[in-house]
Scaffold this motif. Structure first.
Motif, PDB file in Angstrom:
ATOM      1  N   PHE A  91      -0.961   2.062 -71.410  1.00  0.00           N
ATOM      2  CA  PHE A  91      -1.332   0.783 -71.659  1.00  0.00           C
ATOM      3  C   PHE A  91      -0.190  -0.325 -71.133  1.00  0.00           C
ATOM      4  CE2 PHE A  91      -4.104   2.700 -74.687  1.00  0.00           C
ATOM      5  CZ  PHE A  91      -5.062   2.354 -74.279  1.00  0.00           C
ATOM      6  N   ILE A  92       1.105   0.009 -70.970  1.00  0.00           N
ATOM      7  CA  ILE A  92       2.112  -0.694 -70.231  1.00  0.00           C
ATOM      8  C   ILE A  92       1.782  -0.837 -68.835  1.00  0.00           C
ATOM      9  CG2 ILE A  92       4.549  -0.662 -69.819  1.00  0.00           C
ATOM     10  CD1 ILE A  92       4.791   0.949 -72.433  1.00  0.00           C
ATOM     11  N   ASN A  93       1.301   0.275 -68.348  1.00  0.00           N
ATOM     12  CA  ASN A  93       1.093   0.251 -66.957  1.00  0.00           C
ATOM     13  C   ASN A  93      -0.292  -0.694 -66.534  1.00  0.00           C
ATOM     14  OD1 ASN A  93       2.890   1.762 -65.971  1.00  0.00           O
ATOM     15  ND2 ASN A  93       1.896   3.706 -65.852  1.00  0.00           N
ATOM     16  N   ARG A  94      -1.140  -0.747 -67.607  1.00  0.00           N
ATOM     17  CA  ARG A  94      -2.287  -1.782 -67.500  1.00  0.00           C
ATOM     18  C   ARG A  94      -1.829  -3.079 -67.231  1.00  0.00           C
ATOM     19  NH1 ARG A  94      -8.302  -1.772 -69.492  1.00  0.00           N
ATOM     20  NH2 ARG A  94      -8.674  -4.162 -69.054  1.00  0.00           N
ATOM     21  N   ALA A  95      -0.865  -3.227 -68.045  1.00  0.00           N
ATOM     22  CA  ALA A  95      -0.481  -4.677 -68.046  1.00  0.00           C
ATOM     23  C   ALA A  95       0.302  -5.030 -66.979  1.00  0.00           C
ATOM     24  CB  ALA A  95       0.676  -4.846 -69.385  1.00  0.00           C
ATOM     25  N   ARG A  96       1.181  -4.172 -66.284  1.00  0.00           N
ATOM     26  CA  ARG A  96       1.860  -4.185 -65.130  1.00  0.00           C
ATOM     27  C   ARG A  96       0.925  -4.704 -64.100  1.00  0.00           C
ATOM     28  NH1 ARG A  96       5.718   0.808 -66.331  1.00  0.00           N
ATOM     29  NH2 ARG A  96       7.435  -0.478 -67.406  1.00  0.00           N
ATOM     30  N   ALA A  97      -0.308  -3.587 -64.090  1.00  0.00           N
ATOM     31  CA  ALA A  97      -1.093  -3.891 -62.944  1.00  0.00           C
ATOM     32  C   ALA A  97      -1.821  -5.127 -62.943  1.00  0.00           C
ATOM     33  CB  ALA A  97      -2.217  -2.738 -62.995  1.00  0.00           C
ATOM     34  N   MET A  98      -2.019  -5.638 -64.057  1.00  0.00           N
ATOM     35  CA  MET A  98      -2.569  -7.073 -64.302  1.00  0.00           C
ATOM     36  C   MET A  98      -1.722  -8.095 -63.693  1.00  0.00           C
ATOM     37  SD  MET A  98      -5.087  -6.520 -67.518  1.00  0.00           S
ATOM     38  CE  MET A  98      -5.720  -8.217 -67.564  1.00  0.00           C
ATOM     39  N   SER A  99      -0.437  -7.993 -63.974  1.00  0.00           N
ATOM     40  CA  SER A  99       0.556  -8.830 -63.683  1.00  0.00           C
ATOM     41  C   SER A  99       0.470  -8.753 -61.889  1.00  0.00           C
ATOM     42  CB  SER A  99       2.052  -8.550 -64.238  1.00  0.00           C
ATOM     43  OG  SER A  99       1.921  -8.740 -65.438  1.00  0.00           O
ATOM     44  N   ALA A 100       0.551  -7.569 -61.680  1.00  0.00           N
ATOM     45  CA  ALA A 100       0.705  -7.278 -59.991  1.00  0.00           C
ATOM     46  C   ALA A 100      -0.691  -8.069 -59.352  1.00  0.00           C
ATOM     47  CB  ALA A 100       0.874  -5.963 -59.652  1.00  0.00           C
ATOM     48  N   ILE A 101      -1.682  -8.046 -59.961  1.00  0.00           N
ATOM     49  CA  ILE A 101      -2.748  -8.532 -59.517  1.00  0.00           C
ATOM     50  C   ILE A 101      -2.387 -10.064 -59.359  1.00  0.00           C
ATOM     51  CG2 ILE A 101      -5.257  -9.142 -59.815  1.00  0.00           C
ATOM     52  CD1 ILE A 101      -5.580  -6.483 -61.090  1.00  0.00           C
ATOM     53  N   ARG A 102      -2.036 -10.837 -60.391  1.00  0.00           N
ATOM     54  CA  ARG A 102      -1.955 -12.067 -60.419  1.00  0.00           C
ATOM     55  C   ARG A 102      -0.744 -12.499 -59.241  1.00  0.00           C
ATOM     56  NH1 ARG A 102      -2.934 -11.588 -66.228  1.00  0.00           N
ATOM     57  NH2 ARG A 102      -5.123 -12.790 -66.422  1.00  0.00           N
TER      58      ARG A 102
END
Length: 510
Positions: free
Chosen positions: A185-196
RNA sequence: GGGUGCGUAGCUCAGCUGGUAGAGCAAUUGACUCUUAAUCAAUGGGUCCGGGGUUCGAGCCCCCGCGCUCCCA
């Protein structure tokens, strides 16, 4: 609410009034809590010092002075008491670290406190770091403070929590017991930040679109229905942000994206969930070829940023997400997998071939009324039955039949097709994209077709959206548009077999 | 929607052909100052998912329901 809390919960027999499922393990812990309070220790203090995380200590052990006092905190996962010395393993967000407590270091009074500590308590320590004789990096505690008393036992220390239902029902426990779940779930948040980051770097503007609306469109799906009481109005929850993002483009935003929840009131399985996170972007003066490049570059960026690699092993198969991805037309894939040159065959020829070819048993087993379907729909059924599951490596399936979408431009070289693609990996659809339709008259015709299909009983068709049509009348620049299912991206990024594994709190019955 | 498997202590799991409910961890008490799934000794802990049926007797067999898993539409 008027609820008089006693300082000590001495009347343990009253627990049933506030707790559905008390047991002797909980009663023992509350007894510990009471004893701590009797000694003047607040089991729920207000704050603690800034801590150093376990991973940093492990990574930088050599740089710490033996005398240097470090502050750590975390949840007690294991406790090994040997009389006058005790080893604890505490867990913080980054991982675990061992703490060594001895009566000679702490003094008898503080050391006695640990008898009232339980596995699952959150405790802070100050101490110096050293290696035990077996080599484990350990904090030798000089001070300790209870930060949170846990009154409910953790699952078994070795097997943890296994039951799929319990893991979803009590995700907090799942995250405590399974480091990979917390990391997921931490990586999920990191991925969404990376997309932005990626999108903002290309000068895209992030927008928000409505969840509640009097109509719905942009996707073929049954919507959720609810009410706005203040307006005495029946509304639908969005099935896609597409029509609103296009209206923003008409308004002059040339590069726009959104990432948010969409809702489709349909089945739940390994790759489908009724509320899901959808990324969509629209780029003026671009076509679907540009969107393929955007998509493969976005995936590559996110995988490198979060996992440090574009390669994964998923379901036993190595998948390489490095750009560029393969491109193949739907008709070529169907031809390859069925032997039918559907692009150059008439509908009747295809129907006849399916009937006569013994090999094509999959499609016959579905009991479809093929004769009454359009040629394009038959091609799509053939693709689903014979080609989709074979697309293991990332592949853009391009040039769909014209009737497959009401929001896409006709193919510039073949009016039977549209300029649409869907990317696939591991047989799973990852998204959807078009050279966006901006011809207002054709758009209106297709929207009215949808509306009449809905009136005729096709529940996945969309109602007429006059405000959207009006915006297209005004003029939307030529544009490429792309939607990406973020949950599915997360499944690959975190090696999760089921979509529910990347959704922190999936629906639970009862 | 159809099929499959499962539901037993806080957790992970056994439970034979139907005959008084089991283990490990966790808990409680005691021993132990370098353990790491610590170890050793003792002790306590059950709505066998719910309801009905068959039987002298059901965790086990049958029916209905609830929840979950996987496969299929």
């Amino acid at each position: 609410m008027v609820l008089t809390m006693k300082k000590n919960y001495e009347n343990i027999s009253d627990l049933s009034e506030i707790m559905r499922d008390s047991n002797e393990l909980i009663v023992d812990r509350i007894r510990h809590l009471n004893q701590l309070e009797e000694r003047g220790i607040n089991p729920y203090p207000y704050k603690f010092k800034e801590v150093i995380h376990s991973r940093f200590i492990h990574d930088n052990f050599a740089h710490f002075d033996e005398e240097q006092l470090l502050t750590v905190a975390g949840r007690v996962m294991l406790m090994r008491n040997m009389g006058n010395a005790t080893f604890l393993n505490i867990r913080d967000q980054e991982g675990d670290i061992q703490v060594y407590l001895s009566k000679s270091n702490l003094g008898p009074e503080k050391y006695e406190q640990i008898k009232l500590f339980d596995i699952g308590d959150i405790i802070g320590f100050e101490g110096n770091v050293f290696r035990t004789k077996t080599g484990e990096i350990t904090i030798k505690a000089q001070e300790l403070s209870l930060l949170t008393k846990s009154i409910r036992p953790l699952p078994e220390k070795y097997h943890g929590i296994q039951d799929a239902d319990l893991r979803q029902r009590h995700r907090s426990l799942d995250m405590i017991m399974n480091n990979d779940v917390r990391e997921r779930f931490i990586n999920r948040a990191r991925a969404m930040s990376a997309i932005r980051e990626f999108m903002n770097g290309l000068n895209f503007v992030e927008a928000e679109t409505p969840i509640l609306d009097t109509k719905y469109g942009g996707g073929e799906a049954k919507p959720f229905v609810t009410n706005v009481n203040a307006m005495d109005l029946e509304v639908f929850m969005n099935v896609s942000p597409e029509l609103y993002l296009k209206r923003l483009m008409v308004g002059g935003i040339e590069r726009v994206y959104t990432m948010g929840r969409s809702f489709r009131n349909e089945g739940i399985d390994r790759t489908h969930y009724p509320e899901f996170t959808l990324f969509e972007c629209y780029m003026a003066y671009a076509d679907y070829h540009d969107m393929m490049e955007l998509m493969e570059n976005l995936y590559e960026y996110v995988f490198l940023k979060v996992n440090g690699s574009t390669k994964i092993v998923y379901d036993g198969i190595e998948i390489e997400f490095k750009a560029p991805w393969k491109r193949a037309t739907m008709c070529d894939l169907v031809k390859l997998d069925t032997g039918l040159d559907v692009l150059n065959m008439s509908k009747d020829e295809i129907v006849e071939a399916i009937a006569s070819k013994e090999l094509l048993i999959n499609i016959k087993e579905q009991n479809l009324d093929i004769a009454s379907m359009t040629k394009g729909d038959i091609i799509m059924e053939l693709f689903d039955a014979y080609s989709a599951s074979k697309l293991q490596q990332p592949t853009f399936v391009i040039d769909f039949p014209a009737e497959s979408s009401p929001l896409c431009k006709l193919h510039r070289e073949n009016a039977d097709l549209i300029e649409r693609f869907e990317p696939y990996a591991n047989g799973v659809e990852l998204g959807n994209a078009y050279s966006e339709l901006n011809d207002p008259l054709r758009q209106r015709i297709l929207l009215h077709e949808q509306a009449s299909k809905l009136r005729a009983g096709l529940e996945t068709a969309s109602p007429m959206d006059e405000e959207f049509a009006l915006a297209i009348d005004i003029g939307m620049p030529p544009a490429g548009g792309l939607g990406i299912g973020i949950d599915r991206m997360m499944m690959f990024l975190t090696n999760s077999y089921s979509i529910k594994d990347v959704i922190a709190f999936p629906l639970i019955k009862r």
